[in-house]
Write a protein that holds these residues in place. Sequence first.
Motif, PDB file in Angstrom:
ATOM      1  N   ALA A   1      42.145  40.357  48.161  1.00 49.85           N
ATOM      2  CA  ALA A   1      42.267  40.890  49.376  1.00 49.85           C
ATOM      3  C   ALA A   1      42.022  42.615  49.386  1.00 49.85           C
ATOM      4  O   ALA A   1      41.467  42.949  50.486  1.00 49.85           O
ATOM      5  CB  ALA A   1      43.805  40.966  49.753  1.00 49.85           C
ATOM      6  N   ARG A   2      42.067  43.137  48.152  1.00 53.01           N
ATOM      7  CA  ARG A   2      41.789  44.762  48.348  1.00 53.01           C
ATOM      8  C   ARG A   2      40.298  44.960  48.434  1.00 53.01           C
ATOM      9  O   ARG A   2      40.021  45.866  49.373  1.00 53.01           O
ATOM     10  CB  ARG A   2      41.894  44.982  46.730  1.00 53.01           C
ATOM     11  CG  ARG A   2      41.950  46.556  46.788  1.00 53.01           C
ATOM     12  CD  ARG A   2      41.930  46.974  45.207  1.00 53.01           C
ATOM     13  NE  ARG A   2      43.303  46.682  44.877  1.00 53.01           N
ATOM     14  CZ  ARG A   2      43.365  46.528  43.400  1.00 53.01           C
ATOM     15  NH1 ARG A   2      42.202  46.976  42.701  1.00 53.01           N
ATOM     16  NH2 ARG A   2      44.404  46.043  42.914  1.00 53.01           N
ATOM     17  N   TYR A   3      39.611  43.935  48.374  1.00 51.61           N
ATOM     18  CA  TYR A   3      38.006  44.245  48.534  1.00 51.61           C
ATOM     19  C   TYR A   3      37.581  43.389  49.792  1.00 51.61           C
ATOM     20  O   TYR A   3      36.328  43.314  50.003  1.00 51.61           O
ATOM     21  CB  TYR A   3      37.089  43.732  47.319  1.00 51.61           C
ATOM     22  CG  TYR A   3      37.412  44.706  46.370  1.00 51.61           C
ATOM     23  CD1 TYR A   3      36.577  45.856  46.257  1.00 51.61           C
ATOM     24  CD2 TYR A   3      38.370  44.587  45.100  1.00 51.61           C
ATOM     25  CE1 TYR A   3      36.898  46.789  45.106  1.00 51.61           C
ATOM     26  CE2 TYR A   3      38.481  45.369  44.168  1.00 51.61           C
ATOM     27  CZ  TYR A   3      37.724  46.534  44.068  1.00 51.61           C
ATOM     28  OH  TYR A   3      38.172  47.366  42.982  1.00 51.61           O
ATOM     29  N   GLY A   4      38.358  42.769  50.752  1.00 49.05           N
ATOM     30  CA  GLY A   4      38.337  42.303  51.896  1.00 49.05           C
ATOM     31  C   GLY A   4      37.844  40.868  51.830  1.00 49.05           C
ATOM     32  O   GLY A   4      37.680  40.209  52.877  1.00 49.05           O
ATOM     33  N   GLY A   5      38.092  40.040  50.556  1.00 45.49           N
ATOM     34  CA  GLY A   5      38.146  38.650  50.747  1.00 45.49           C
ATOM     35  C   GLY A   5      39.272  38.037  51.322  1.00 45.49           C
ATOM     36  O   GLY A   5      40.623  38.581  51.288  1.00 45.49           O
ATOM     37  N   ASP A   6      39.250  36.766  52.016  1.00 46.26           N
ATOM     38  CA  ASP A   6      40.180  36.238  52.619  1.00 46.26           C
ATOM     39  C   ASP A   6      40.716  34.861  51.823  1.00 46.26           C
ATOM     40  O   ASP A   6      39.906  34.421  51.194  1.00 46.26           O
ATOM     41  CB  ASP A   6      39.810  35.660  53.999  1.00 46.26           C
ATOM     42  CG  ASP A   6      39.623  36.905  54.904  1.00 46.26           C
ATOM     43  OD1 ASP A   6      40.190  37.823  54.662  1.00 46.26           O
ATOM     44  OD2 ASP A   6      38.692  36.895  55.988  1.00 46.26           O
ATOM     45  N   LEU A   7      42.124  34.579  52.071  1.00 46.27           N
ATOM     46  CA  LEU A   7      42.587  33.464  51.420  1.00 46.27           C
ATOM     47  C   LEU A   7      43.231  32.644  52.418  1.00 46.27           C
ATOM     48  O   LEU A   7      44.080  32.907  53.158  1.00 46.27           O
ATOM     49  CB  LEU A   7      43.447  33.902  50.203  1.00 46.27           C
ATOM     50  CG  LEU A   7      44.168  32.697  49.492  1.00 46.27           C
ATOM     51  CD1 LEU A   7      43.388  31.969  48.677  1.00 46.27           C
ATOM     52  CD2 LEU A   7      45.408  33.441  48.308  1.00 46.27           C
ATOM     53  N   ILE A   8      42.872  31.250  52.491  1.00 49.67           N
ATOM     54  CA  ILE A   8      43.562  30.356  53.200  1.00 49.67           C
ATOM     55  C   ILE A   8      44.305  29.508  52.520  1.00 49.67           C
ATOM     56  O   ILE A   8      43.703  28.772  51.592  1.00 49.67           O
ATOM     57  CB  ILE A   8      42.552  29.921  54.330  1.00 49.67           C
ATOM     58  CG1 ILE A   8      41.861  30.571  54.853  1.00 49.67           C
ATOM     59  CG2 ILE A   8      42.952  28.713  55.062  1.00 49.67           C
ATOM     60  CD1 ILE A   8      40.565  30.324  55.977  1.00 49.67           C
ATOM     61  N   GLY A   9      45.425  29.253  52.710  1.00 52.98           N
ATOM     62  CA  GLY A   9      46.253  28.325  52.199  1.00 52.98           C
ATOM     63  C   GLY A   9      46.207  26.617  52.917  1.00 52.98           C
ATOM     64  O   GLY A   9      46.735  26.761  53.862  1.00 52.98           O
ATOM     65  N   ALA A  10      45.343  26.006  52.377  1.00 46.34           N
ATOM     66  CA  ALA A  10      44.955  24.622  53.120  1.00 46.34           C
ATOM     67  C   ALA A  10      44.183  23.731  52.327  1.00 46.34           C
ATOM     68  O   ALA A  10      43.813  24.105  50.870  1.00 46.34           O
ATOM     69  CB  ALA A  10      44.158  24.963  54.464  1.00 46.34           C
TER      70      ALA A  10
END
Length: 320
Positions: A70-79
């Motif tokens: 997240a610190r470098y702009g990556g997104d995480l989706i729980g699915a």
Amino acid sequence: MVDNHRDVVIIGAGAAGLSAGLVLARAQADVVVVDEGKPRNAPAAHMHGFLSRDGVAPSEFLAKGREELARYGGDLIGARVVEATRADSGFTVVLDTGAIIHARAVLVATGLTDELPEIEGVRERWGSEVHHCPHCHGHEVRGRGLVVIGGEVLAGTLHQAALLRRFSNRVTLCPHRTDVSEDDRARLRAFGVRIVDGIVTRLVGDDSGGGRLIGVELADGSVRECDAVFVAPRPCPNDAVLRALGCASDDVTGWVAADATGATSVPGVWAAGNVINPRAQVITAAGQASATAIAITAWLLDGDVTAAAVRAETSGQERR
């Protein structure tokens, strides 16, 4: 919800997926990581063999990885991914939330599932008193009574029994349903491994229930006392997405094939970690995925430069 502007969608947020996501995000790729929250090592209290992270709880390790992504702009989706297909400009991934992600490249890092023997107590004690990797857990049970239960992967069972002898002089192999040759038996006995034949029926606790492990019970009612059990489960790759996208399999192993960079037979589809390598430990999966992310970056960059050159040539022709 439709997300049309992703460079890479990574499926799986374990050590491999998060490591790749971190490298790609730092390289300015627009990356999203999709994960259904079922890490293979969740039952384990600690992970080992990862320099600077030895003894860290798997949940803590993954939480730190998500934070760095997240610190470098990556997104995480729980699915959970329910469909993955090829599209004209890349790939389309559909999630169980209804979201649809379009991406230029896909990296699958969904790991594997350990198929455990159907023995009472094994699944309940998996990751606490029942283990599969001497490198990961042997040091913690050194000098104690250890039983190796034969599994479907004979080579893995023999390796466990021999390697655990380095950690303890009280190692017993119960072949269970495994056919151990006389030559292998002689080799193990010479190395100090006891062999006790008979079908293993259950693991025994100190209160005949779910208490501290005290032994392994055989079909004749006898109990081989021990403090920990090792099994060699059959590794089953979670490769449904790779199969759906048409990735070719290795002729020998039957697993999805990938080259040293993680590239599969389908351009734009990559794989890393246990989904293609059952032997990969946490540190191995993370390292492989880092190299794969660098290869994906080069692949994306080549596409960008080529597209820019075509646009420039087209623009020049129009001006002429």
